[in-house]
Enzyme design. Sequence first.
Site, mmCIF file in Angstrom:
data_model
loop_
_atom_site.group_PDB
_atom_site.id
_atom_site.type_symbol
_atom_site.label_atom_id
_atom_site.label_comp_id
_atom_site.label_asym_id
_atom_site.label_seq_id
_atom_site.Cartn_x
_atom_site.Cartn_y
_atom_site.Cartn_z
ATOM 1 N N HIS A 286 10.578 -27.089 -7.183
ATOM 2 C CA HIS A 286 11.248 -28.178 -6.463
ATOM 3 C C HIS A 286 11.347 -27.881 -4.966
ATOM 4 C CE1 HIS A 286 12.260 -29.551 -10.425
ATOM 5 N NE2 HIS A 286 13.005 -28.487 -10.673
ATOM 6 N N HIS B 122 11.404 -33.123 -13.513
ATOM 7 C CA HIS B 122 10.522 -32.296 -14.346
ATOM 8 C C HIS B 122 9.592 -33.189 -15.158
ATOM 9 C CE1 HIS B 122 14.472 -30.337 -13.872
ATOM 10 N NE2 HIS B 122 13.759 -29.282 -13.576
#
Lengths: 330, 330
Positions: A56, A218
């Site tokens: 991320h 995700h």
Amino acid sequence: MKMLINVAETVVTDALRGMAAAHPELVVDVEQRVIVRRDAPVVGKVALVSGGGSGHEPLHGGFVGPGMLDGACPGEVFTSPVPDQVVRAAAAVDSGRGVLFVVKNYTGDVLNFRMAVELAQDEGIQVASVLVDDDVAVSDSTFTAGRRGTGATLFVEKIAGAAAEDGLPLERVEAVARRVVESSRSFGVALSACTTPAKGSPTFDLPPGELELGVGIHGEPGRERRPMMTSGEIADYALDVILEDLQPRLPVLVLVNGMGATPLLELYGFSAEVRRVLDEREVPVARTLVGNYVTSLDMAGCSVTLCQVDGEMLRWWDAPVATAGLRWGC
Amino acid sequence: MKMLINVAETVVTDALRGMAAAHPELVVDVEQRVIVRRDAPVVGKVALVSGGGSGHEPLHGGFVGPGMLDGACPGEVFTSPVPDQVVRAAAAVDSGRGVLFVVKNYTGDVLNFRMAVELAQDEGIQVASVLVDDDVAVSDSTFTAGRRGTGATLFVEKIAGAAAEDGLPLERVEAVARRVVESSRSFGVALSACTTPAKGSPTFDLPPGELELGVGIHGEPGRERRPMMTSGEIADYALDVILEDLQPRLPVLVLVNGMGATPLLELYGFSAEVRRVLDEREVPVARTLVGNYVTSLDMAGCSVTLCQVDGEMLRWWDAPVATAGLRWGC
């Protein structure tokens, strides 16, 4: 799927070696996977520690520095850091005034940070933690009970980080962080799936010509799939969902966040549509940030996060910050 | 190919509307496609203007602000701005001390900026221009006679921009810019092709399992294709080519630049390998910058640029800059 890596097993440690080389202002413990400000612990200041799965970036390691996080612990790709990492970070940054953990709402993170709270308290560190759960797309999802934590994490880390720099005590920094969570909502869309190094193939199937509305960071499923929409239609859809839930009464901070593979040219075009919708709804915009901040590896797509702010929160948003991923005023 | 856009025809103006909304510190003329500092013209300062095809963001519009460019003119995607745009930008930012044009070496840019020099001089503006041609991959290429201009553009705009802030006259700012060009070399690789909005399909074919070594920022062919390599092997290859050509005698600035779709996690891992090679070759590193700065829409891949710097150039590199894409010290 081609990747710019050596082998999947060393992706996280290779990136940490790169961070260490590029950022002498950070102390990067590659073995233990802990990143802290070089000047930590900062005397008299409450410390902020966050962490979560890698993939991320720049979240969270790229947000370590004056005005934001004191420490971060990256887990494996899309995998929570272990409690020992978190405790190690807390011990490295605690000045005696306590540590606030910023935790995104995913089952693994919640469990491991909860354990870290206990272990840190056993070591005599005063700890509080705040759970970020801003994603209005779905309640309950893959990896999550309740709402997922996504873009608002940046707002929490920045605003609570500035409050900590101002010398506020732990319980007040914690309250500020909670205020930011309560004031924030996010919604994301995917135009393509992401590919984790370990798997080497896309994490889900998204047919050509369709997009996923309400996707997680995700690749968790969202609300629905539709035939491809224009950026204007996406902005209308995302802000409908966000504004219905948030019902802002104050000016908002706007984050138009790229998931990783969407060009900045497109993100700016999308942010124009976001602004159009907010103008139509008569929601005043205090500040806008456009770029890749809370990403999902090589996913194409974006998310939009709003955070309604009073004058104090806006002042903390504008306060100086000096990190690899976010920097202004110093 | 799915894109976060309305229609291909408005991609550039949509992005400019987004920049205008997000950056009140800029004046964005969406119709005329000119971006300038809100405080322009800055009295007593030589102004810098650059521009080029869109699709490389944050270059150039994202580098407008104190310490870097005074103005930028984005063309259509991968298409040079027209001379009128450039002249309009020059007229808006000229304080009377003259304007330096920073031009990347592509045939269209060279022609249009040359015409802009004449037109601006006709309007009584003192103009100089510097050509950036740092890409060592190939001599002559699609769109280019001689070497292509890529990552070094960021070094030129930052260092010459700081020199201009220091109050240097036009001929000295121009000389500084030339010194940066002469001191810089780049090499890029593509793991995937990019897709322009107008075409809607990849600009070239790159078979699964192969990478393009020496690619340009518009997908121009490079030196060769090879079966996929590790990031360590790519760093060895790229720096072999760069160091043979540059033979640095001074410490270097390192830019590890993402082409657009490569995750920051991978870029940091690659930068670790770049540092390893430089350490092995005993090339001292002064500063390292990792991120998406000179992109190629949604291309996966990266480039590495080295710029050898003396103490004065390093001081200008470190000087404060406040732009959308690069910001520190203020």
